[in-house]
Scaffold this motif. Structure first.
Motif: not given
Length: 111
Positions: A66-89
């Motif tokens: 459960q810990k790994l799953m939660q950590r990776m899902m949070r990392m996925r959200v951060v990575a998606q946000g960074a990708t969208v930010l890269a697109m906007v920039v």
């Protein structure tokens, strides 16, 4: 209607508008996927990080970690946000460079 002028349909002329003249159309430049990746390298990198976090989180779910799953899902959200930010920039910088290019052409033409 004028004699010998042929039928007119509500202001339509016999010539097509200039938009449809082939000599006035510019060929579109289509970039390949690799050229897009070279031009905007952070977007494919963000996509790969997102997929990596998603796959690792799925592996944690399958293993019952459960810990790994939660950590990776949070990392996925951060990575998606960074990708969208890269697109906007990327879009903003491209628009700014086109706008400055338009100003340069106006300065050079003397208008």
């Amino acid at each position: 209607s004028l004699p010998g002028a042929g039928p007119l349909v509500l202001g339509m002329s016999s010539e097509p508008p200039p938009l449809y003249k082939p000599e006035l159309l510019e060929p579109k430049k289509k970039l390949t996927l690799l050229q897009h990746c070279y031009k905007e390298p952070w977007i494919p990198f963000g996509c790969l990080v997102t997929v990596g976090a998603l796959c690792t989180g799925l592996a944690g779910f399958i293993q019952g970690d459960q810990k790994l799953m939660q950590r990776m899902m949070r990392m996925r959200v951060v990575a998606q946000g960074a990708t969208v930010l890269a697109m906007v920039v990327g879009v903003a910088s491209q628009a700014a460079s086109q706008l400055s290019g338009d100003k340069e052409s106006v300065k050079l033409s003397g208008k």
